[in-house]
Scaffold this active site. Structure first.
Site, PDB file in Angstrom:
ATOM      1  N   LYS A 176      42.385  58.227  38.843  1.00 28.96           N
ATOM      2  CA  LYS A 176      43.747  58.022  39.211  1.00 28.96           C
ATOM      3  C   LYS A 176      44.586  57.008  38.724  1.00 28.96           C
ATOM      4  O   LYS A 176      44.347  55.572  38.997  1.00 28.96           O
ATOM      5  CB  LYS A 176      43.807  57.867  40.762  1.00 28.96           C
ATOM      6  CG  LYS A 176      45.284  57.770  41.718  1.00 28.96           C
ATOM      7  CD  LYS A 176      45.274  57.386  42.921  1.00 28.96           C
ATOM      8  CE  LYS A 176      45.690  55.878  42.789  1.00 28.96           C
ATOM      9  NZ  LYS A 176      46.864  55.632  41.873  1.00 28.96           N
ATOM     10  N   GLU A 180      37.605  44.825  40.418  1.00 31.28           N
ATOM     11  CA  GLU A 180      38.039  43.840  39.415  1.00 31.28           C
ATOM     12  C   GLU A 180      39.513  43.488  40.116  1.00 31.28           C
ATOM     13  O   GLU A 180      40.350  44.278  39.889  1.00 31.28           O
ATOM     14  CB  GLU A 180      38.138  44.425  38.242  1.00 31.28           C
ATOM     15  CG  GLU A 180      36.618  44.705  37.704  1.00 31.28           C
ATOM     16  CD  GLU A 180      36.153  43.278  37.094  1.00 31.28           C
ATOM     17  OE1 GLU A 180      36.729  42.203  37.179  1.00 31.28           O
ATOM     18  OE2 GLU A 180      34.922  43.605  36.683  1.00 31.28           O
ATOM     19  N   CYS A 215      45.083  40.046  34.265  1.00 30.58           N
ATOM     20  CA  CYS A 215      44.355  39.595  35.192  1.00 30.58           C
ATOM     21  C   CYS A 215      43.626  38.273  34.973  1.00 30.58           C
ATOM     22  O   CYS A 215      43.768  37.317  35.660  1.00 30.58           O
ATOM     23  CB  CYS A 215      43.143  40.459  35.673  1.00 30.58           C
ATOM     24  SG  CYS A 215      42.078  41.179  34.260  1.00 30.58           S
ATOM     25  N   GLU A 224      49.307  34.213  42.543  1.00 29.75           N
ATOM     26  CA  GLU A 224      49.260  34.905  41.105  1.00 29.75           C
ATOM     27  C   GLU A 224      50.504  35.560  40.703  1.00 29.75           C
ATOM     28  O   GLU A 224      51.086  36.421  41.235  1.00 29.75           O
ATOM     29  CB  GLU A 224      48.209  36.127  41.192  1.00 29.75           C
ATOM     30  CG  GLU A 224      48.190  36.604  39.885  1.00 29.75           C
ATOM     31  CD  GLU A 224      47.284  38.092  39.720  1.00 29.75           C
ATOM     32  OE1 GLU A 224      47.276  38.722  40.723  1.00 29.75           O
ATOM     33  OE2 GLU A 224      46.625  38.105  38.880  1.00 29.75           O
TER      34      GLU A 224
HETATM   35  P1  NAD Z   1      47.705  47.412  42.850  1.00 35.14           P
HETATM   36  O1  NAD Z   1      46.424  46.967  43.626  1.00 35.14           O
HETATM   37  O2  NAD Z   1      48.956  47.492  43.469  1.00 35.14           O
HETATM   38  O3  NAD Z   1      47.518  48.912  42.435  1.00 35.14           O
HETATM   39  C1  NAD Z   1      46.204  49.147  41.577  1.00 35.14           C
HETATM   40  C2  NAD Z   1      46.048  50.786  41.789  1.00 35.14           C
HETATM   41  O4  NAD Z   1      45.657  50.826  43.269  1.00 35.14           O
HETATM   42  C3  NAD Z   1      46.918  51.564  41.632  1.00 35.14           C
HETATM   43  O5  NAD Z   1      46.512  52.959  40.859  1.00 35.14           O
HETATM   44  C4  NAD Z   1      47.654  51.913  43.026  1.00 35.14           C
HETATM   45  O6  NAD Z   1      48.112  53.141  43.304  1.00 35.14           O
HETATM   46  C5  NAD Z   1      46.273  52.124  43.733  1.00 35.14           C
HETATM   47  N1  NAD Z   1      46.274  51.658  45.135  1.00 35.14           N
HETATM   48  C6  NAD Z   1      47.346  51.274  45.825  1.00 35.14           C
HETATM   49  N2  NAD Z   1      47.205  51.271  47.086  1.00 35.14           N
HETATM   50  C7  NAD Z   1      45.953  51.932  47.454  1.00 35.14           C
HETATM   51  C8  NAD Z   1      45.081  52.107  48.631  1.00 35.14           C
HETATM   52  N3  NAD Z   1      45.424  51.784  49.728  1.00 35.14           N
HETATM   53  N4  NAD Z   1      43.867  52.803  48.252  1.00 35.14           N
HETATM   54  C9  NAD Z   1      43.411  52.998  47.021  1.00 35.14           C
HETATM   55  N5  NAD Z   1      44.135  52.758  46.113  1.00 35.14           N
HETATM   56  C10 NAD Z   1      45.453  52.162  46.066  1.00 35.14           C
HETATM   57  O7  NAD Z   1      47.498  46.458  41.609  1.00 35.14           O
HETATM   58  P2  NAD Z   1      48.670  46.733  40.278  1.00 35.14           P
HETATM   59  O8  NAD Z   1      49.772  45.966  40.722  1.00 35.14           O
HETATM   60  O9  NAD Z   1      48.731  47.959  39.603  1.00 35.14           O
HETATM   61  O10 NAD Z   1      48.042  45.708  39.210  1.00 35.14           O
HETATM   62  C11 NAD Z   1      48.133  44.210  39.122  1.00 35.14           C
HETATM   63  C12 NAD Z   1      47.077  43.626  39.545  1.00 35.14           C
HETATM   64  O11 NAD Z   1      45.769  44.210  39.244  1.00 35.14           O
HETATM   65  C13 NAD Z   1      46.932  42.090  39.495  1.00 35.14           C
HETATM   66  O12 NAD Z   1      46.567  41.364  40.626  1.00 35.14           O
HETATM   67  C14 NAD Z   1      45.931  42.025  38.434  1.00 35.14           C
HETATM   68  O13 NAD Z   1      45.336  40.585  38.487  1.00 35.14           O
HETATM   69  C15 NAD Z   1      44.870  42.735  38.883  1.00 35.14           C
HETATM   70  N6  NAD Z   1      44.113  43.044  37.653  1.00 35.14           N
HETATM   71  C16 NAD Z   1      42.882  42.740  37.822  1.00 35.14           C
HETATM   72  C17 NAD Z   1      41.952  43.045  36.860  1.00 35.14           C
HETATM   73  C18 NAD Z   1      40.479  42.690  36.427  1.00 35.14           C
HETATM   74  O14 NAD Z   1      39.755  43.092  35.581  1.00 35.14           O
HETATM   75  N7  NAD Z   1      40.175  41.702  37.388  1.00 35.14           N
HETATM   76  C19 NAD Z   1      42.448  43.822  35.409  1.00 35.14           C
HETATM   77  C20 NAD Z   1      43.747  43.991  35.533  1.00 35.14           C
HETATM   78  C21 NAD Z   1      44.901  44.124  36.480  1.00 35.14           C
END
Ligand code: NAD
Length: 484
Positions: free
Chosen positions: A185, A258, A292, A388
């Site tokens: 997804k 992650e 991240c 962040e």
């Molecule tokens: P987000 O948490 O808003 O969304 C991530 C994904 O989760 C999307 O596909 C979203 O549609 C889905 N999602 C939203 N609500 C959900 C739910 N209730 N249940 C299941 N899935 C759901 O994150 P983002 O804004 O897309 O990404 C940015 C964040 O990701 C930052 O905090 C960044 O640090 C982190 N990130 C971490 C890593 C890592 O490897 N640690 C890598 C990249 C990004």
């Protein structure tokens, strides 16, 4: 900061790509239940209306993955390796299309998009060469005991919007090699490159082994609560990660999370500012700070503080900010309006609590552009330091003693990455040993490779990805104990 110039050939390249994209369910490319617009963050214009999946379509995808698991999990690992290699080949063969679409929807400069696409293929290729381990722990007159690694079942892979293709490569090849099937997804604002990849792999994998379904940021919960999903591998924010964990825990699904980070970098007093500045700048501002593992707090010893700030400002002012397709652009826009508004709020906080040395919002053009921003004389207690930012604003904090820097660096709920910058490796290692982070770099920040595991400490994650350790997260230990 300067701005780039439009490159007509790049724009034309996107126009040549067939963007009538589909979901991939049970080996078939199907229309979404609805459509949703995908916006180019550099222009704020709609690139295309793309398919939007429904609850039923997620359910069908999970059902297809469950059926496919029966034969895929029993197929010879050699056959699965070949599939991963074919996927890597098709990614390489279509690298230009994938990169153009990635730049259009994500915003990153085309050179970085090409790099991400090449990395995606390389990660698939690397995993294709891994062994799924098994071990004989006893072979005596009494018994033979073998530890095997069995696949889990259907894996739900939930992606963020900062590096959509690369994050697929963190998850999908490891899941497939170990015999699982997947439902991917993508994030709602960056589904296009993932759907293009789905079209490319549709004929390469047996039906149901790889499924791709989109949502409008509303249906992730369908996957994390689905009774036929055995594991959720999630990359995204800590706030969402906690919801994923709560949902998945109801039936003890396996999870790998992650999550977010607030990486501290510590510059020791023996570092040469002109030597370390370029690496620090890249570590903080690459991908417009939307990484991240980006440097999100920079601690600099008092004796070299002003000099480090000067070096960073010079680099910021020399950065070409522009649409990813613009000739020479080094930094693109923020990926979406919500993130843009968040970063604007951080800018306001920086102006209130610190000294903004350069950068700020780029005025007079469409798109979610913020120039690389360096903020001095700011401290803990401000939002920019404590939260962040996930954008191109770097707070530079002054410290007096190394112990103080370590204490302040560790005073965060996050623990993803950290770095130490010094001309004395022994001293830097001593500091690294005391930092609470899953990865600590010395004299660099952000160095990701498919054989190097990544595992967030504290609120930055659960479990690990990449490397042999990451591969095992897609397996269940099975002990085979034979009487003799
Ligand atoms: P987000 O948490 O808003 O969304 C991530 C994904 O989760 C999307 O596909 C979203 O549609 C889905 N999602 C939203 N609500 C959900 C739910 N209730 N249940 C299941 N899935 C759901 O994150 P983002 O804004 O897309 O990404 C940015 C964040 O990701 C930052 O905090 C960044 O640090 C982190 N990130 C971490 C890593 C890592 O490897 N640690 C890598 C990249 C990004």
């Amino acid at each position: 900061m300067s701005t780039g110039t439009e490159s007509a050939p790049q724009q034309e390249r996107l126009a040549e790509i067939d963007l009538s994209l589909h979901l991939l369910i049970d080996g078939e490319l199907v229309a979404g239940a609805e459509t949703m617009p995908v916006v180019n963050p550099a222009t704020e214009e709609v690139i295309v209306d793309c398919p939007r999946g429904s609850v039923r379509q997620f359910d069908r995808a999970v059902g297809a993955a469950k059926v496919a698991f029966r034969s895929w999990s029993r197929s010879p690992v050699e056959a699965r390796r070949q599939v991963l290699l074919r996927i890597a080949e098709v990614i390489d063969a279509h690298a230009e299309e994938l990169a153009a679409v990635l730049t259009a929807e994500q915003g990153k400069p085309l050179a970085d998009a090409r790099h991400e696409v090449a990395g995606t293929a390389a990660f698939f290729r690397h995993v294709a060469g891994l062994e799924v381990p098994s071990e004989v722990v006893e072979d005596s007159d009494e018994r033979r005991v073998e530890i095997r690694r069995r696949p889990l079942g259907v894996v739900a892979a939930i992606l963020p919007w900062n590096a959509p293709l690369l994050v697929i490569a963190f998850k999908v090849p490891a899941a497939l090699l170990t015999g699982n099937t997947v439902v991917v997804k993508p994030a709602a604002t960056t589904p296009l490159a993932t759907l293009l990849l789905a079209r490319l792999v549709a004929g390469l994998v047996p039906p149901g082994v790889v499924n791709v379904v989109t949502d409008a940021n509303d249906l992730g919960g369908v996957l994390t609560s689905h009774p036929d999903v055995a594991k959720v591998t999630f990359t995204g924010s800590t706030a969402t990660g906690l919801k994923v964990l709560a949902s998945a825990s109801r039936d003890l699904k396996r999870v790998t999370l992650e999550l977010g980070g607030n990486d501290a970098a510590i510059v020791l007093d023996d570092a040469d500012p002109s030597t370390v500045a370029a690496g620090i700048f890249r570590g903080a501002f690459w991908n417009c700070g939307q990484v991240c593992l980006a440097i999100k707090r920079l601690y600099v010893h008092d004796s070299i503080y002003e000099e480090v700030c000067r070096e960073l400002v010079a680099l910021a002012e020399g950065t070409v900010v522009g649409a990813g397709v613009e000739e020479g652009a080094q930094m693109g826009p923020l990926q979406n309006r919500m993130q843009f508004e968040k970063v604007r709020a951080f800018l306001a906080d920086a102006e209130e609590h610190g000294r903004v040395l350069c950068g700020g919002e780029v005025a007079g053009r469409a798109g979610y552009f913020v120039a690389p921003t360096v903020v001095a004389d700011i401290a803990e207690g401000s939002r920019l330091v404590d939260e962040e930012q996930f954008g191109p604003i770097l707070p530079v904090l002054r410290y007096a003693t190394t112990d103080e820097a370590i204490r302040r660096a560790n005073a965060s709920a996050y623990g993803l990455g950290a770095s130490v910058w010094s001309s004395d490796l022994e001293r830097a290692t001593e500091v690294a040993d005391q930092l609470e982070a899953g990865t600590v770099w010395i004299n660099k920040h952000i160095d990701v490779a498919p054989h190097i595991p990544q595992a967030g400490a504290k609120h930055s994650g659960l479990g690990a990805e990449l490397g042999d350790v990451g591969l095992l997260e897609y397996t269940q230990v099975q002990v085979l104990n034979i009487d003799k």
